[in-house]
Design a protein around this motif. Sequence first.
Motif, PDB file in Angstrom:
ATOM      1  N   GLU A  54     -29.057  -0.898  19.806  1.00 48.46           N
ATOM      2  CA  GLU A  54     -29.698  -1.920  19.671  1.00 48.46           C
ATOM      3  C   GLU A  54     -29.763  -2.890  20.996  1.00 48.46           C
ATOM      4  O   GLU A  54     -30.739  -3.544  21.401  1.00 48.46           O
ATOM      5  N   THR A  55     -28.582  -2.777  21.974  1.00 47.31           N
ATOM      6  CA  THR A  55     -28.749  -3.426  23.123  1.00 47.31           C
ATOM      7  C   THR A  55     -30.082  -2.683  24.220  1.00 47.31           C
ATOM      8  O   THR A  55     -30.776  -3.663  24.687  1.00 47.31           O
ATOM      9  N   GLY A  56     -29.854  -1.568  23.952  1.00 46.37           N
ATOM     10  CA  GLY A  56     -31.004  -0.864  24.879  1.00 46.37           C
ATOM     11  C   GLY A  56     -32.323  -1.221  24.166  1.00 46.37           C
ATOM     12  O   GLY A  56     -33.240  -1.288  24.871  1.00 46.37           O
ATOM     13  N   VAL A  57     -32.453  -1.238  23.095  1.00 42.95           N
ATOM     14  CA  VAL A  57     -33.733  -1.606  22.445  1.00 42.95           C
ATOM     15  C   VAL A  57     -34.316  -2.933  23.016  1.00 42.95           C
ATOM     16  O   VAL A  57     -35.411  -3.361  23.732  1.00 42.95           O
ATOM     17  N   GLY A  58     -33.438  -4.008  22.979  1.00 43.79           N
ATOM     18  CA  GLY A  58     -33.525  -5.443  23.469  1.00 43.79           C
ATOM     19  C   GLY A  58     -33.894  -5.326  24.853  1.00 43.79           C
ATOM     20  O   GLY A  58     -34.666  -6.054  25.458  1.00 43.79           O
ATOM     21  N   LEU A  59     -33.279  -4.646  25.733  1.00 45.69           N
ATOM     22  CA  LEU A  59     -33.526  -4.425  27.030  1.00 45.69           C
ATOM     23  C   LEU A  59     -34.973  -4.016  27.437  1.00 45.69           C
ATOM     24  O   LEU A  59     -35.404  -4.341  28.378  1.00 45.69           O
ATOM     25  N   GLY A  60     -35.210  -2.979  26.480  1.00 46.06           N
ATOM     26  CA  GLY A  60     -36.571  -2.332  26.618  1.00 46.06           C
ATOM     27  C   GLY A  60     -37.693  -3.222  26.532  1.00 46.06           C
ATOM     28  O   GLY A  60     -38.585  -3.132  27.250  1.00 46.06           O
ATOM     29  N   LEU A  61     -37.385  -4.208  25.670  1.00 48.41           N
ATOM     30  CA  LEU A  61     -38.499  -5.031  25.379  1.00 48.41           C
ATOM     31  C   LEU A  61     -38.704  -6.047  26.236  1.00 48.41           C
ATOM     32  O   LEU A  61     -39.830  -6.332  26.775  1.00 48.41           O
ATOM     33  N   THR A  62     -37.430  -6.595  27.033  1.00 53.12           N
ATOM     34  CA  THR A  62     -37.705  -7.493  28.083  1.00 53.12           C
ATOM     35  C   THR A  62     -37.970  -6.622  29.370  1.00 53.12           C
ATOM     36  O   THR A  62     -39.093  -7.270  29.977  1.00 53.12           O
ATOM     37  N   ARG A  63     -37.683  -5.508  29.482  1.00 54.22           N
ATOM     38  CA  ARG A  63     -38.094  -4.597  30.645  1.00 54.22           C
ATOM     39  C   ARG A  63     -39.698  -4.557  30.648  1.00 54.22           C
ATOM     40  O   ARG A  63     -40.305  -4.395  31.689  1.00 54.22           O
ATOM     41  N   SER A  64     -40.206  -4.402  29.372  1.00 60.50           N
ATOM     42  CA  SER A  64     -41.702  -3.960  29.465  1.00 60.50           C
ATOM     43  C   SER A  64     -42.499  -5.234  29.627  1.00 60.50           C
ATOM     44  O   SER A  64     -43.856  -4.693  30.032  1.00 60.50           O
ATOM     45  N   GLY A  65     -42.105  -6.246  29.732  1.00 63.20           N
ATOM     46  CA  GLY A  65     -43.042  -7.501  30.046  1.00 63.20           C
ATOM     47  C   GLY A  65     -44.027  -7.997  29.054  1.00 63.20           C
ATOM     48  O   GLY A  65     -44.754  -9.092  29.085  1.00 63.20           O
ATOM     49  N   VAL A  66     -43.907  -7.228  27.757  1.00 63.36           N
ATOM     50  CA  VAL A  66     -44.920  -7.480  26.833  1.00 63.36           C
ATOM     51  C   VAL A  66     -44.194  -8.732  26.103  1.00 63.36           C
ATOM     52  O   VAL A  66     -43.066  -8.804  25.712  1.00 63.36           O
ATOM     53  N   PRO A  67     -45.184  -9.811  25.777  1.00 62.63           N
ATOM     54  CA  PRO A  67     -44.632 -11.088  24.914  1.00 62.63           C
ATOM     55  C   PRO A  67     -44.018 -10.633  23.940  1.00 62.63           C
ATOM     56  O   PRO A  67     -44.234  -9.797  23.062  1.00 62.63           O
ATOM     57  N   ARG A  68     -42.772 -11.315  23.568  1.00 64.48           N
ATOM     58  CA  ARG A  68     -42.017 -11.257  22.456  1.00 64.48           C
ATOM     59  C   ARG A  68     -42.661 -11.205  21.213  1.00 64.48           C
ATOM     60  O   ARG A  68     -42.587 -10.314  20.085  1.00 64.48           O
ATOM     61  N   GLU A  69     -43.820 -12.469  20.994  1.00 59.11           N
ATOM     62  CA  GLU A  69     -44.355 -12.508  19.625  1.00 59.11           C
ATOM     63  C   GLU A  69     -45.140 -11.246  19.418  1.00 59.11           C
ATOM     64  O   GLU A  69     -45.937 -11.248  18.262  1.00 59.11           O
ATOM     65  N   GLU A  70     -45.635 -10.475  20.311  1.00 56.72           N
ATOM     66  CA  GLU A  70     -46.509  -9.142  20.126  1.00 56.72           C
ATOM     67  C   GLU A  70     -45.742  -8.148  19.350  1.00 56.72           C
ATOM     68  O   GLU A  70     -46.539  -7.106  19.055  1.00 56.72           O
ATOM     69  N   VAL A  71     -44.411  -8.022  19.266  1.00 54.44           N
ATOM     70  CA  VAL A  71     -43.621  -6.789  18.996  1.00 54.44           C
ATOM     71  C   VAL A  71     -42.883  -7.065  17.771  1.00 54.44           C
ATOM     72  O   VAL A  71     -42.125  -8.164  17.615  1.00 54.44           O
ATOM     73  N   VAL A  72     -42.880  -6.087  16.861  1.00 57.83           N
ATOM     74  CA  VAL A  72     -42.342  -6.262  15.721  1.00 57.83           C
ATOM     75  C   VAL A  72     -40.961  -5.376  15.822  1.00 57.83           C
ATOM     76  O   VAL A  72     -41.020  -4.208  16.121  1.00 57.83           O
ATOM     77  N   VAL A  73     -39.947  -5.841  15.698  1.00 54.12           N
ATOM     78  CA  VAL A  73     -38.719  -5.393  15.996  1.00 54.12           C
ATOM     79  C   VAL A  73     -37.986  -5.240  14.591  1.00 54.12           C
ATOM     80  O   VAL A  73     -37.683  -6.182  13.935  1.00 54.12           O
ATOM     81  N   THR A  74     -37.560  -3.883  14.324  1.00 47.03           N
ATOM     82  CA  THR A  74     -36.944  -3.747  13.055  1.00 47.03           C
ATOM     83  C   THR A  74     -35.344  -3.274  13.178  1.00 47.03           C
ATOM     84  O   THR A  74     -35.305  -2.426  14.026  1.00 47.03           O
ATOM     85  N   THR A  75     -34.395  -3.923  12.690  1.00 51.33           N
ATOM     86  CA  THR A  75     -33.118  -3.103  12.449  1.00 51.33           C
ATOM     87  C   THR A  75     -32.679  -3.190  11.220  1.00 51.33           C
ATOM     88  O   THR A  75     -33.363  -3.727  10.319  1.00 51.33           O
ATOM     89  N   LYS A  76     -31.288  -2.749  11.078  1.00 53.07           N
ATOM     90  CA  LYS A  76     -31.000  -2.178   9.549  1.00 53.07           C
ATOM     91  C   LYS A  76     -29.252  -2.629   9.422  1.00 53.07           C
ATOM     92  O   LYS A  76     -28.530  -2.265  10.476  1.00 53.07           O
ATOM     93  N   LEU A  77     -28.867  -3.159   8.480  1.00 53.82           N
ATOM     94  CA  LEU A  77     -27.640  -3.318   7.820  1.00 53.82           C
ATOM     95  C   LEU A  77     -27.038  -1.863   7.395  1.00 53.82           C
ATOM     96  O   LEU A  77     -27.572  -1.263   6.503  1.00 53.82           O
ATOM     97  N   PRO A  78     -25.802  -1.741   8.076  1.00 51.94           N
ATOM     98  CA  PRO A  78     -25.203  -0.610   7.883  1.00 51.94           C
ATOM     99  C   PRO A  78     -24.213  -0.672   6.354  1.00 51.94           C
ATOM    100  O   PRO A  78     -24.121  -1.747   5.957  1.00 51.94           O
ATOM    101  N   GLY A  79     -23.796   0.591   5.863  1.00 48.89           N
ATOM    102  CA  GLY A  79     -23.300   0.413   4.573  1.00 48.89           C
ATOM    103  C   GLY A  79     -21.916  -0.475   4.572  1.00 48.89           C
ATOM    104  O   GLY A  79     -21.416  -0.919   3.586  1.00 48.89           O
ATOM    105  N   ARG A  80     -21.248  -0.253   5.752  1.00 44.20           N
ATOM    106  CA  ARG A  80     -19.855  -0.936   5.803  1.00 44.20           C
ATOM    107  C   ARG A  80     -19.990  -2.748   5.890  1.00 44.20           C
ATOM    108  O   ARG A  80     -19.020  -3.093   5.507  1.00 44.20           O
ATOM    109  N   HIS A  81     -21.111  -2.799   5.806  1.00 42.18           N
ATOM    110  CA  HIS A  81     -21.418  -4.583   5.894  1.00 42.18           C
ATOM    111  C   HIS A  81     -22.086  -4.862   4.570  1.00 42.18           C
ATOM    112  O   HIS A  81     -22.477  -6.181   4.665  1.00 42.18           O
TER     113      HIS A  81
END
Length: 276
Positions: A54-81
């Motif tokens: 997840e950290t790498g994904v977030g850094l990639g979004l920042t590095r891309s320079g694409v406006p945040r509002e243009e990107v749909v970011v998906t993540t998921k809840l693990p079973g242990r939580h």
Amino acid sequence: MISIPTHTLNDDTNLPALGLGTYPMSEGEAERAVSGALGLGYRLVDTATNYSNETGVGLGLTRSGVPREEVVVTTKLPGRHHGYEETLASFEDSRRRLGLEYVDLYLIHWPLPRLDRYVDSWRAMIKLREDGLVRSIGVSNFTAEHLERLEKETGVLPAVNQVELHPFFPQDELRAFHTAKGILTESWTPLGRGKGLLDDPAVIAVAEDLGVTPGQVVLRWHTQLGAVPIPKSSNPERQRQNLDVFGFELDPAQMTAVAERTHRRLGGDPEVHEEF
């Protein structure tokens, strides 16, 4: 840059018709892959707590320079939580790792029916959406029975169910259920996980007829079903090919030929699979 159509979800938000998967990428690989993919025109990125990137994904979004509002970011809840308070805490950890003020799409990764806590997690996700921390909420690997239980006990259906879907396992009945309920189908393992799908003579024949690659044929098959595939690739040329599937169509005979084979599941059965 390739332009991607979108689907309107049952909560009136939009989801691109194809996205980038990130499993199993390391943090560094995810950063590079996401940044490059966004530059090509991808606007949907899929990760999860259990992918450990997840950290790498977030850094990639920042590095891309694409406006945040243009990107749909998906993540998921693990079973242990699973659980109400556990879900709220897990989401905050994901949001911190991603470096985002909000997450566009948050999914329960697996139902884990033996634990019987996914409804509690779903109630927490409803709260996250109501609080504006999540734009859309959904699930992954849920059966029709699991979805019906969410609706019965909370009155809220998921916007998305991300499930194993490919020509080896087209999920006809579940996709029909999704359509009836207004749930969008997302496809994981859309290219069949290296199990010979892209070497199949029928797929190759369709690709040759259309002048495209076998992978493009299969991804186009998904989009014409109305499903959203999320192929994983860190290779820039493969990313470009995977995205470039909106300029041609499969005719009905080609759609049938691609999926005309013995159907079998390649991943876990949601009724018994446990991933914590």
